[in-house]
Design a protein around this motif. Structure first.
Motif, mmCIF file in Angstrom:
data_model
loop_
_atom_site.group_PDB
_atom_site.id
_atom_site.type_symbol
_atom_site.label_atom_id
_atom_site.label_comp_id
_atom_site.label_asym_id
_atom_site.label_seq_id
_atom_site.Cartn_x
_atom_site.Cartn_y
_atom_site.Cartn_z
ATOM 1 N N ALA A 1 0.788 -1.228 0.000
ATOM 2 C CA ALA A 1 0.000 0.000 0.000
ATOM 3 C C ALA A 1 0.824 1.283 0.000
ATOM 4 N N GLY A 2 2.014 1.305 0.593
ATOM 5 C CA GLY A 2 2.818 2.519 0.643
ATOM 6 C C GLY A 2 3.265 2.829 2.052
ATOM 7 N N VAL A 3 3.083 4.085 2.450
ATOM 8 C CA VAL A 3 3.388 4.571 3.798
ATOM 9 C C VAL A 3 2.225 5.458 4.231
ATOM 10 N N ALA A 4 2.220 5.878 5.472
ATOM 11 C CA ALA A 4 1.100 6.685 5.969
ATOM 12 C C ALA A 4 0.868 7.939 5.116
ATOM 13 N N LEU A 5 1.927 8.579 4.659
ATOM 14 C CA LEU A 5 1.798 9.828 3.895
ATOM 15 C C LEU A 5 1.359 9.627 2.448
ATOM 16 N N VAL A 6 1.732 8.492 1.846
ATOM 17 C CA VAL A 6 1.482 8.260 0.418
ATOM 18 C C VAL A 6 1.107 6.799 0.208
ATOM 19 N N LYS A 7 -0.054 6.592 -0.412
ATOM 20 C CA LYS A 7 -0.512 5.226 -0.668
ATOM 21 C C LYS A 7 -0.743 5.001 -2.159
ATOM 22 N N VAL A 8 -0.519 3.768 -2.570
ATOM 23 C CA VAL A 8 -0.795 3.371 -3.945
ATOM 24 C C VAL A 8 -2.254 3.704 -4.252
ATOM 25 N N GLY A 9 -2.463 4.363 -5.392
ATOM 26 C CA GLY A 9 -3.805 4.763 -5.807
ATOM 27 C C GLY A 9 -4.138 6.210 -5.500
ATOM 28 N N LEU B 1 3.815 3.308 -7.217
ATOM 29 C CA LEU B 1 4.937 2.764 -6.459
ATOM 30 C C LEU B 1 5.466 3.861 -5.540
ATOM 31 N N VAL B 2 5.776 3.472 -4.297
ATOM 32 C CA VAL B 2 6.381 4.390 -3.332
ATOM 33 C C VAL B 2 7.747 3.829 -2.959
ATOM 34 N N GLU B 3 8.783 4.638 -3.122
ATOM 35 C CA GLU B 3 10.124 4.237 -2.724
ATOM 36 C C GLU B 3 10.564 5.113 -1.557
ATOM 37 N N ILE B 4 11.283 4.503 -0.629
ATOM 38 C CA ILE B 4 11.785 5.222 0.523
ATOM 39 C C ILE B 4 13.291 4.993 0.572
ATOM 40 N N HIS C 1 6.510 -11.186 -0.995
ATOM 41 C CA HIS C 1 5.135 -11.401 -1.449
ATOM 42 C C HIS C 1 4.142 -10.456 -0.783
ATOM 43 N N ALA C 2 4.466 -9.955 0.400
ATOM 44 C CA ALA C 2 3.570 -9.031 1.107
ATOM 45 C C ALA C 2 3.371 -7.731 0.332
ATOM 46 N N GLY C 3 4.308 -7.398 -0.555
ATOM 47 C CA GLY C 3 4.160 -6.194 -1.368
ATOM 48 C C GLY C 3 5.204 -5.129 -1.097
ATOM 49 N N PHE C 4 6.471 -5.544 -1.058
ATOM 50 C CA PHE C 4 7.558 -4.575 -0.960
ATOM 51 C C PHE C 4 8.861 -5.240 -1.388
ATOM 52 N N SER C 5 9.818 -4.403 -1.694
ATOM 53 C CA SER C 5 11.119 -4.863 -2.159
ATOM 54 C C SER C 5 12.201 -4.079 -1.434
#
Length: 148
Positions: free
Chosen positions: A7-15, A56-59, A105-109
């Motif tokens: 989904a992303g992070v609290a500040l930015v979510k996919v979608g 996609l959200v990258e940190i 598989h949870a949705g992050f790399s």
């Protein structure tokens, strides 16, 4: 900063729409384009699709005492890749390796571009130490990486 797998992070979510994101965190310091860099701590890199929705959200890692990225009690960034993958696997998180890291598989790399070296974390390492350091985390649904 805690990730929300898939989904992303609290500040930015996919979608999210670009306007929503920029209403929360301000305009990008690099962009606007499909990939925008925002001045947050840690720094966020947000990829938008052609409809200006987050895909996609990258940190990025902060390093040297800055805020790092976490998931399920595990510090993901600015640590040795093998330690991160091992700790997550011990907690039941599965995934696949890639040429630059590991996708869960949870949705992050977690990934490394090779800009850091073992001496950055381990003062006892020698210059030949090839352990990679997690430099960033990408968050999106697993299908983002699995479409192929």
């Amino acid at each position: 900063m805690e990730i929300l797998p898939g989904a992303g992070v609290a500040l930015v979510k996919v979608g999210d729409q670009r306007a929503e994101v920029e209403g929360r965190i301000g305009g990008p310091v690099h962009g606007p384009s499909g990939k925008n860099v925002y001045d947050t701590a840690p720094m966020l890199i947000v990829h938008y699709d052609p409809d200006d929705r987050v895909e996609l959200v990258e940190i990025a890692y902060s390093g040297h005492g800055g805020e790092e990225v976490f998931f399920d009690g595990v510090q993901l960034t600015y640590r040795f890749m093998d330690e991160v993958v091992s700790e997550l696997a011990a907690k039941g998180h599965t995934g696949t390796s890639s040429d630059i890291g590991f996708t869960f598989h949870a949705g992050f790399s977690v990934w490394s571009m090779g800009s850091l070296w073992a001496l950055d974390l381990d003062p006892d390492a020698d210059e030949e130490d090839e352990r990679s350091i997690v430099e960033g985390v990408s968050v999106a649904p697993y299908s983002y990486w699995d479409e192929g």
